[in-house]
Design a protein around this motif. Sequence first.
Motif, PDB file in Angstrom:
ATOM      1  N   UNK A   1      49.000  34.394  52.868  1.00  0.00           N
ATOM      2  CA  UNK A   1      48.298  34.441  51.878  1.00  0.00           C
ATOM      3  C   UNK A   1      46.394  34.878  52.109  1.00  0.00           C
ATOM      4  N   UNK A   2      45.776  35.505  51.376  1.00  0.00           N
ATOM      5  CA  UNK A   2      44.555  35.385  50.987  1.00  0.00           C
ATOM      6  C   UNK A   2      43.963  34.925  49.695  1.00  0.00           C
ATOM      7  N   UNK A   3      43.227  33.893  49.997  1.00  0.00           N
ATOM      8  CA  UNK A   3      42.449  33.572  49.001  1.00  0.00           C
ATOM      9  C   UNK A   3      41.319  33.934  48.374  1.00  0.00           C
ATOM     10  N   UNK A   4      41.304  34.087  47.224  1.00  0.00           N
ATOM     11  CA  UNK A   4      40.120  34.690  46.213  1.00  0.00           C
ATOM     12  C   UNK A   4      40.086  34.078  45.352  1.00  0.00           C
ATOM     13  N   UNK A   5      38.737  34.613  44.850  1.00  0.00           N
ATOM     14  CA  UNK A   5      38.361  33.889  43.146  1.00  0.00           C
ATOM     15  C   UNK A   5      38.826  34.660  42.278  1.00  0.00           C
ATOM     16  N   UNK A   6      39.412  33.874  41.755  1.00  0.00           N
ATOM     17  CA  UNK A   6      40.137  34.239  40.443  1.00  0.00           C
ATOM     18  C   UNK A   6      38.992  34.507  39.395  1.00  0.00           C
ATOM     19  N   UNK A   7      39.443  35.726  38.700  1.00  0.00           N
ATOM     20  CA  UNK A   7      38.371  35.854  37.456  1.00  0.00           C
ATOM     21  C   UNK A   7      39.188  36.162  36.288  1.00  0.00           C
ATOM     22  N   UNK A   8      38.391  34.523  35.346  1.00  0.00           N
ATOM     23  CA  UNK A   8      39.983  34.883  33.615  1.00  0.00           C
ATOM     24  C   UNK A   8      39.453  36.223  33.375  1.00  0.00           C
ATOM     25  N   UNK A   9      38.675  36.429  32.851  1.00  0.00           N
ATOM     26  CA  UNK A   9      38.569  37.856  31.784  1.00  0.00           C
ATOM     27  C   UNK A   9      39.330  38.629  32.320  1.00  0.00           C
ATOM     28  N   UNK A  10      39.676  38.644  33.196  1.00  0.00           N
ATOM     29  CA  UNK A  10      40.816  40.009  33.002  1.00  0.00           C
ATOM     30  C   UNK A  10      39.884  40.934  33.876  1.00  0.00           C
ATOM     31  N   UNK A  11      40.610  42.624  33.721  1.00  0.00           N
ATOM     32  CA  UNK A  11      39.565  43.761  34.390  1.00  0.00           C
ATOM     33  C   UNK A  11      39.366  44.345  33.405  1.00  0.00           C
ATOM     34  N   UNK A  12      38.966  45.338  33.066  1.00  0.00           N
ATOM     35  CA  UNK A  12      38.152  46.298  32.433  1.00  0.00           C
ATOM     36  C   UNK A  12      39.754  46.520  31.768  1.00  0.00           C
ATOM     37  N   UNK A  13      40.050  47.041  32.260  1.00  0.00           N
ATOM     38  CA  UNK A  13      41.353  48.191  31.776  1.00  0.00           C
ATOM     39  C   UNK A  13      42.306  47.121  30.790  1.00  0.00           C
ATOM     40  N   UNK A  14      42.604  46.058  30.995  1.00  0.00           N
ATOM     41  CA  UNK A  14      42.626  45.414  30.506  1.00  0.00           C
ATOM     42  C   UNK A  14      42.417  44.459  29.217  1.00  0.00           C
ATOM     43  N   UNK A  15      40.782  44.486  29.333  1.00  0.00           N
ATOM     44  CA  UNK A  15      40.219  44.457  27.821  1.00  0.00           C
ATOM     45  C   UNK A  15      40.871  45.790  27.423  1.00  0.00           C
ATOM     46  N   UNK A  16      40.316  46.122  27.733  1.00  0.00           N
ATOM     47  CA  UNK A  16      40.195  48.362  27.071  1.00  0.00           C
ATOM     48  C   UNK A  16      41.481  48.617  25.757  1.00  0.00           C
ATOM     49  N   UNK A  17      42.660  48.010  26.829  1.00  0.00           N
ATOM     50  CA  UNK A  17      43.983  47.992  26.050  1.00  0.00           C
ATOM     51  C   UNK A  17      43.624  47.137  24.725  1.00  0.00           C
ATOM     52  N   UNK A  18      42.989  46.158  24.576  1.00  0.00           N
ATOM     53  CA  UNK A  18      43.002  45.595  23.769  1.00  0.00           C
ATOM     54  C   UNK A  18      41.732  45.366  22.231  1.00  0.00           C
ATOM     55  N   UNK A  19      40.902  46.386  23.171  1.00  0.00           N
ATOM     56  CA  UNK A  19      40.046  45.845  21.771  1.00  0.00           C
ATOM     57  C   UNK A  19      39.492  48.055  22.110  1.00  0.00           C
TER      58      UNK A  19
END
Length: 506
Positions: A82-100
């Motif tokens: 598998x490919x190791x990639x950076x983790x962005x704990x803030x999540x995606x803009x789409x997920x953020x828009x769904x909550x605010x």
Amino acid sequence: MDESTNVLAWPTCPGYMTVKPLSTKSPCKVWLIRRESDQQYMVLKLSLTMENVASQRIHNVNAARKYVVDSYGMLSTQLGDGLLMEYCPGGSLAALMARRSNFTLAECVTALAPIAQAIAGLHAAGMRHGDISPSNIMLTAQGMPKIIDFQEASLSQDAAEVAGTPGFIAPETFTGAGEEELGARDVFALGSCLWYLLDGEPPDEPHYRPPVRVQFPGVPEIIQELLADSLDEDPLQRPTADQFARTLFSSIPAAPIHWEGFIDTDSNQLMDTIHPDVAARTKHRRAGSRRKAGKTSTVIPGDSGSWHGHRLRRTPGGAKVVAALAIGGIAIAASFLGVKYLLPGQPPDPAAQGAVPGETPGCRILDVGEVPACSFEADTVIASFLALSAARDRAMNSGDSSALRKIYVEDSEQLQRDRETLDSMRKLKLRFNGLETKLEDVSIQARGSADTVILQALSTHSSYTYVDAAGTLRHQVGAGDPERIQVEVELVDGQWFLGTVLSRSD
């Protein structure tokens, strides 16, 4: 079978802990993992596609790297590479828009202008992204955007095949025609993202889309023109990604993206942004510290809650009750539910004998597509953990050190602590009575190599007493306060054993 509950279907690799799946699709290909050497969180992507190749090639484009999710190379697991990639704990803009609510224009500058700059760097190097959407723009721990999921493979695929996210795909893509101007489709997607962040929905098809001035009367005219030009049906009329970024930057000063209270609780602690209320409390504490300057504080030995600094000594005659009080602190502090920081013990011996009934020995999942009948659901692991905790309570109440060997992995440090506690109680001719551990809100937190699973629970010990050999009450201890604990359990020859206590907190 759902990988989120099928613990042994999670990918493993020595030196890494698998924390949770990051996708609801089955079979899951995206996982959150933690490197044990430095506790760094990363994303493991098991699907080896052209996207992985594109993600690594991006690192050759210096102008784009700052706002592109980092790639750390390949990692081998029992389910494949598998490919190791950076983790962005803030999540995606789409997920953020769904909550605010919708973004302000100032927030859009922060969210999209750097991404447009990065995309401009790709275009200058002869590459394009191919799938720009709010779902593929992530927030780092600092609240800054980074782009993921490159679809460079679409350049070499059949022209009739459409790649991208619905609502953010340029209209000419559906005709199967080639891209006249490299990056024009990316710019259309950037314009769609800006529309989405301001409105809450992606733009409709051109014939059904309201005029920009009607839809966004309150935004500056320069942004209205940027939206209209970016979403133009003619790719040659669209601005470049660099012009898109410059226009956004010049429209209004950027503002931090308001994410507080709108991302997953588990990820909240990984974000670096300072909450206003936290800052206020910190200021208040500092002021309090200045008021108390010059005063002497009293340090109570052993107040840290650790078992260190509390050594059991043989106490003669009438001091047994006093010793029992000391042992009370040790019994809880040295219990597997009370140690704050324990170092890992030795690896379990495959010949260890277990007391809790398990499944068929050798039950391993080696392929995500083939799940054997002996696989363990999360409920099975949790039930085994609860049974082990109850068995430990019985062993501590009865003073049976030999029973502890059937509960802990062999050579466990915590096993030695419990044995020492029971040996000291025996020397004082005392025993516990009524000691019981209540475990609530038990959940799987991660999976490590060698079939190790980490569980989290809210733990509370009951009130209990110390009695002598005649059963006479010598001391009574009240119920403890709830503590949040993390404990390892290990699967050895098809049976679960208690392992290391990783942490505890109030």
